[in-house]
Design a protein around this motif. Structure first.
Motif, PDB file in Angstrom:
ATOM      1  N   HIS A 139     -35.378  65.113 -46.108  1.00 23.99           N
ATOM      2  CA  HIS A 139     -35.960  65.972 -45.083  1.00 23.99           C
ATOM      3  C   HIS A 139     -37.446  66.205 -45.343  1.00 23.99           C
ATOM      4  O   HIS A 139     -38.037  65.695 -46.304  1.00 23.99           O
ATOM      5  CB  HIS A 139     -35.177  67.277 -44.942  1.00 23.99           C
ATOM      6  CG  HIS A 139     -35.136  68.152 -46.158  1.00 23.99           C
ATOM      7  ND1 HIS A 139     -36.244  68.463 -46.914  1.00 23.99           N
ATOM      8  CD2 HIS A 139     -34.103  68.818 -46.735  1.00 23.99           C
ATOM      9  CE1 HIS A 139     -35.911  69.276 -47.894  1.00 23.99           C
ATOM     10  NE2 HIS A 139     -34.600  69.502 -47.816  1.00 23.99           N
ATOM     11  N   ALA A 140     -38.071  66.958 -44.455  1.00 21.53           N
ATOM     12  CA  ALA A 140     -39.525  67.095 -44.438  1.00 21.53           C
ATOM     13  C   ALA A 140     -40.101  67.558 -45.762  1.00 21.53           C
ATOM     14  O   ALA A 140     -41.074  66.992 -46.267  1.00 21.53           O
ATOM     15  CB  ALA A 140     -39.927  68.060 -43.317  1.00 21.53           C
ATOM     16  N   VAL A 141     -39.536  68.600 -46.342  1.00 21.96           N
ATOM     17  CA  VAL A 141     -40.102  69.156 -47.574  1.00 21.96           C
ATOM     18  C   VAL A 141     -39.865  68.214 -48.740  1.00 21.96           C
ATOM     19  O   VAL A 141     -40.729  68.050 -49.616  1.00 21.96           O
ATOM     20  CB  VAL A 141     -39.517  70.551 -47.853  1.00 21.96           C
ATOM     21  CG1 VAL A 141     -40.141  71.139 -49.111  1.00 21.96           C
ATOM     22  CG2 VAL A 141     -39.763  71.482 -46.671  1.00 21.96           C
ATOM     23  N   SER A 142     -38.717  67.574 -48.763  1.00 18.17           N
ATOM     24  CA  SER A 142     -38.435  66.612 -49.822  1.00 18.17           C
ATOM     25  C   SER A 142     -39.449  65.478 -49.805  1.00 18.17           C
ATOM     26  O   SER A 142     -39.968  65.058 -50.853  1.00 18.17           O
ATOM     27  CB  SER A 142     -37.015  66.064 -49.666  1.00 18.17           C
ATOM     28  OG  SER A 142     -36.767  65.027 -50.582  1.00 18.17           O
ATOM     29  N   ARG A 143     -39.752  64.962 -48.626  1.00 20.07           N
ATOM     30  CA  ARG A 143     -40.696  63.850 -48.537  1.00 20.07           C
ATOM     31  C   ARG A 143     -42.116  64.300 -48.860  1.00 20.07           C
ATOM     32  O   ARG A 143     -42.875  63.554 -49.495  1.00 20.07           O
ATOM     33  CB  ARG A 143     -40.620  63.226 -47.150  1.00 20.07           C
ATOM     34  CG  ARG A 143     -39.264  62.609 -46.859  1.00 20.07           C
ATOM     35  CD  ARG A 143     -39.303  61.731 -45.641  1.00 20.07           C
ATOM     36  NE  ARG A 143     -37.953  61.342 -45.260  1.00 20.07           N
ATOM     37  CZ  ARG A 143     -37.671  60.507 -44.267  1.00 20.07           C
ATOM     38  NH1 ARG A 143     -38.647  59.960 -43.571  1.00 20.07           N
ATOM     39  NH2 ARG A 143     -36.423  60.205 -43.975  1.00 20.07           N
TER      40      ARG A 143
ATOM     41  N   GLY B 102     -31.544  66.775 -54.941  1.00 23.55           N
ATOM     42  CA  GLY B 102     -31.214  67.249 -53.607  1.00 23.55           C
ATOM     43  C   GLY B 102     -31.393  68.730 -53.387  1.00 23.55           C
ATOM     44  O   GLY B 102     -31.666  69.166 -52.268  1.00 23.55           O
ATOM     45  N   CYS B 103     -31.256  69.549 -54.439  1.00 22.10           N
ATOM     46  CA  CYS B 103     -31.355  71.004 -54.271  1.00 22.10           C
ATOM     47  C   CYS B 103     -32.310  71.653 -55.259  1.00 22.10           C
ATOM     48  O   CYS B 103     -32.548  72.856 -55.183  1.00 22.10           O
ATOM     49  CB  CYS B 103     -29.984  71.662 -54.372  1.00 22.10           C
ATOM     50  SG  CYS B 103     -29.179  71.474 -55.986  1.00 22.10           S
ATOM     51  N   ARG B 104     -32.809  70.887 -56.240  1.00 18.77           N
ATOM     52  CA  ARG B 104     -33.789  71.332 -57.235  1.00 18.77           C
ATOM     53  C   ARG B 104     -33.233  72.329 -58.242  1.00 18.77           C
ATOM     54  O   ARG B 104     -33.948  72.846 -59.077  1.00 18.77           O
ATOM     55  CB  ARG B 104     -35.041  71.930 -56.568  1.00 18.77           C
ATOM     56  CG  ARG B 104     -35.723  70.988 -55.608  1.00 18.77           C
ATOM     57  CD  ARG B 104     -36.437  71.748 -54.509  1.00 18.77           C
ATOM     58  NE  ARG B 104     -35.514  72.619 -53.817  1.00 18.77           N
ATOM     59  CZ  ARG B 104     -35.807  73.871 -53.468  1.00 18.77           C
ATOM     60  NH1 ARG B 104     -36.976  74.390 -53.753  1.00 18.77           N
ATOM     61  NH2 ARG B 104     -34.913  74.611 -52.845  1.00 18.77           N
ATOM     62  N   VAL B 105     -31.958  72.600 -58.176  1.00 14.69           N
ATOM     63  CA  VAL B 105     -31.295  73.459 -59.152  1.00 14.69           C
ATOM     64  C   VAL B 105     -30.836  72.574 -60.315  1.00 14.69           C
ATOM     65  O   VAL B 105     -30.670  71.361 -60.154  1.00 14.69           O
ATOM     66  CB  VAL B 105     -30.109  74.191 -58.499  1.00 14.69           C
ATOM     67  CG1 VAL B 105     -29.310  74.990 -59.511  1.00 14.69           C
ATOM     68  CG2 VAL B 105     -30.607  75.095 -57.382  1.00 14.69           C
TER      69      VAL B 105
ATOM     70  N   LYS C  92     -42.514  73.284 -56.485  1.00 11.87           N
ATOM     71  CA  LYS C  92     -41.844  74.390 -57.162  1.00 11.87           C
ATOM     72  C   LYS C  92     -40.344  74.380 -56.871  1.00 11.87           C
ATOM     73  O   LYS C  92     -39.936  74.417 -55.704  1.00 11.87           O
ATOM     74  CB  LYS C  92     -42.444  75.727 -56.709  1.00 11.87           C
ATOM     75  CG  LYS C  92     -43.911  75.911 -57.051  1.00 11.87           C
ATOM     76  CD  LYS C  92     -44.438  77.227 -56.511  1.00 11.87           C
ATOM     77  CE  LYS C  92     -45.905  77.423 -56.829  1.00 11.87           C
ATOM     78  NZ  LYS C  92     -46.435  78.695 -56.271  1.00 11.87           N
ATOM     79  N   PRO C  93     -39.503  74.352 -57.889  1.00  7.89           N
ATOM     80  CA  PRO C  93     -38.060  74.365 -57.635  1.00  7.89           C
ATOM     81  C   PRO C  93     -37.582  75.652 -56.964  1.00  7.89           C
ATOM     82  O   PRO C  93     -36.511  75.667 -56.358  1.00  7.89           O
ATOM     83  CB  PRO C  93     -37.447  74.200 -59.029  1.00  7.89           C
ATOM     84  CG  PRO C  93     -38.511  74.605 -59.987  1.00  7.89           C
ATOM     85  CD  PRO C  93     -39.815  74.254 -59.336  1.00  7.89           C
TER      86      PRO C  93
ATOM     87  N   TRP D 289     -37.800  74.617 -48.654  1.00  8.99           N
ATOM     88  CA  TRP D 289     -36.784  73.563 -48.788  1.00  8.99           C
ATOM     89  C   TRP D 289     -35.474  74.003 -48.144  1.00  8.99           C
ATOM     90  O   TRP D 289     -34.798  73.206 -47.484  1.00  8.99           O
ATOM     91  CB  TRP D 289     -36.585  73.282 -50.270  1.00  8.99           C
ATOM     92  CG  TRP D 289     -35.737  72.105 -50.613  1.00  8.99           C
ATOM     93  CD1 TRP D 289     -34.385  71.988 -50.445  1.00  8.99           C
ATOM     94  CD2 TRP D 289     -36.170  70.880 -51.210  1.00  8.99           C
ATOM     95  NE1 TRP D 289     -33.942  70.775 -50.916  1.00  8.99           N
ATOM     96  CE2 TRP D 289     -35.014  70.075 -51.392  1.00  8.99           C
ATOM     97  CE3 TRP D 289     -37.406  70.395 -51.641  1.00  8.99           C
ATOM     98  CZ2 TRP D 289     -35.081  68.806 -51.962  1.00  8.99           C
ATOM     99  CZ3 TRP D 289     -37.463  69.140 -52.208  1.00  8.99           C
ATOM    100  CH2 TRP D 289     -36.317  68.353 -52.358  1.00  8.99           C
ATOM    101  N   LEU D 290     -35.106  75.261 -48.307  1.00  8.10           N
ATOM    102  CA  LEU D 290     -33.855  75.760 -47.737  1.00  8.10           C
ATOM    103  C   LEU D 290     -33.902  75.738 -46.218  1.00  8.10           C
ATOM    104  O   LEU D 290     -32.893  75.454 -45.559  1.00  8.10           O
ATOM    105  CB  LEU D 290     -33.584  77.184 -48.227  1.00  8.10           C
ATOM    106  CG  LEU D 290     -33.562  77.409 -49.740  1.00  8.10           C
ATOM    107  CD1 LEU D 290     -33.221  78.865 -50.046  1.00  8.10           C
ATOM    108  CD2 LEU D 290     -32.588  76.471 -50.426  1.00  8.10           C
TER     109      LEU D 290
END
Length: 276
Positions: free
Chosen positions: A20-24, A50-53, A83-84, A89-90
């Motif tokens: 998605h947008a923020v991931s890219r 995928g979730c940065r956790v 930043k994780p 991102w959510l």
């Protein structure tokens, strides 16, 4: 340029949602980095892409996409995508039409200007009204089911433009982005205090980006999406902090139950069954 817009709608399958947008935008920003980004605190824990956790506390299976007519445009300060704990991102996980751009004082991505000029969208900049000339300020947007209104003309979809940054950075972005000057400014008056616990803020009334987006969605009549985003933030925060404290996740607690109830009988239930 600093970033390019990518809608989550481009993903062909749920498993592609990490594109998605923020991931890219994060991937693009990492490609320009001279050294690896290290989150505050110096932790080198292995994180899920995928979730940065932390991988041990991954919540990708709980990702709750919700169809919406409204969209979100994130204008992100330089290192926010890295930043994780970033909650933009959510938003991209939940709202299909989420776009993300990196902000720079001396340049602007032509794709951002094209998005703001796209006739299908009515962009509304979200920012405190006390910093804006009164004629630009609106406090409401018509529900997405309404035909028209003062901030969203007939036939256009609301596009909430959020400055994803620390408060000092956001004020700078607001002052030094003349291409935003023509947009109406939505001034929110949230009654609740922020529940975000992953970063410190001097003022409890300062909301994190996903909390702001949830309020915007609620104003647009996207109640289900707003409630889902709120619940998803709570679950994300729980997983993040439990991983940080090296504690297991309670998949049966109230936060997970609320998200499951909003997600329906699909992937959320299957995810909880797998975790159990």
């Amino acid at each position: 340029m600093r970033g390019r817009p990518v809608s989550v709608a481009d993903a062909a399958t749920p498993s592609a949602a990490v594109g998605h947008a923020v991931s890219r935008l994060r991937t693009e920003r990492l490609a320009r980095s001279a050294k690896p980004f290290l989150a505050r605190g110096g932790s080198r824990v292995e994180r899920c892409a995928g979730c940065r956790v932390a991988a041990s506390h991954c919540l990708c299976a709980l990702r709750p996409p919700v169809p919406t007519r409204a969209g979100v445009c994130l204008l992100m300060a330089d290192i926010e995508p890295l930043k994780p704990s970033n909650t933009g991102w959510l938003i991209a996980d939940v709202v299909a039409d989420t776009f993300a751009f990196g902000w720079a004082r001396t340049e602007v991505d032509p794709a951002l200007l094209a998005l703001l000029a796209d006739p299908q969208w009515q962009p509304v900049l979200v920012f405190p009204g006390e910093f804006v000339a009164p004629p630009r300020v609106v406090t409401e947007v018509p529900a997405c089911t309404a035909p028209s209104g003062p901030a969203v003309p007939e036939g256009r979809r609301p596009l909430f433009v959020l400055l994803d940054a620390t408060w000092p950075e956001a004020r700078k972005m607001f002052r030094k982005s003349p291409y935003l000057d023509r947009l109406p400014v939505l001034s929110l008056r949230p009654e609740q205090l922020s529940r975000y616990r992953l970063r410190r803020s001097r003022c409890a009334e300062h909301l994190c980006t996903s909390e702001v987006a949830a309020l915007c969605l609620e104003l647009a009549g996207e109640t289900h999406a707003a409630q889902t985003l709120e619940a998803y933030l709570d679950v994300f925060t729980d997983h993040y902090l439990q991983a940080k404290n090296q504690q297991p996740v309670d998949w049966s607690d109230a936060a997970h139950a609320r998200l499951l109830g909003l997600s329906g009988p699909g992937g959320g239930l299957q995810a909880l069954d797998r975790a159990a």
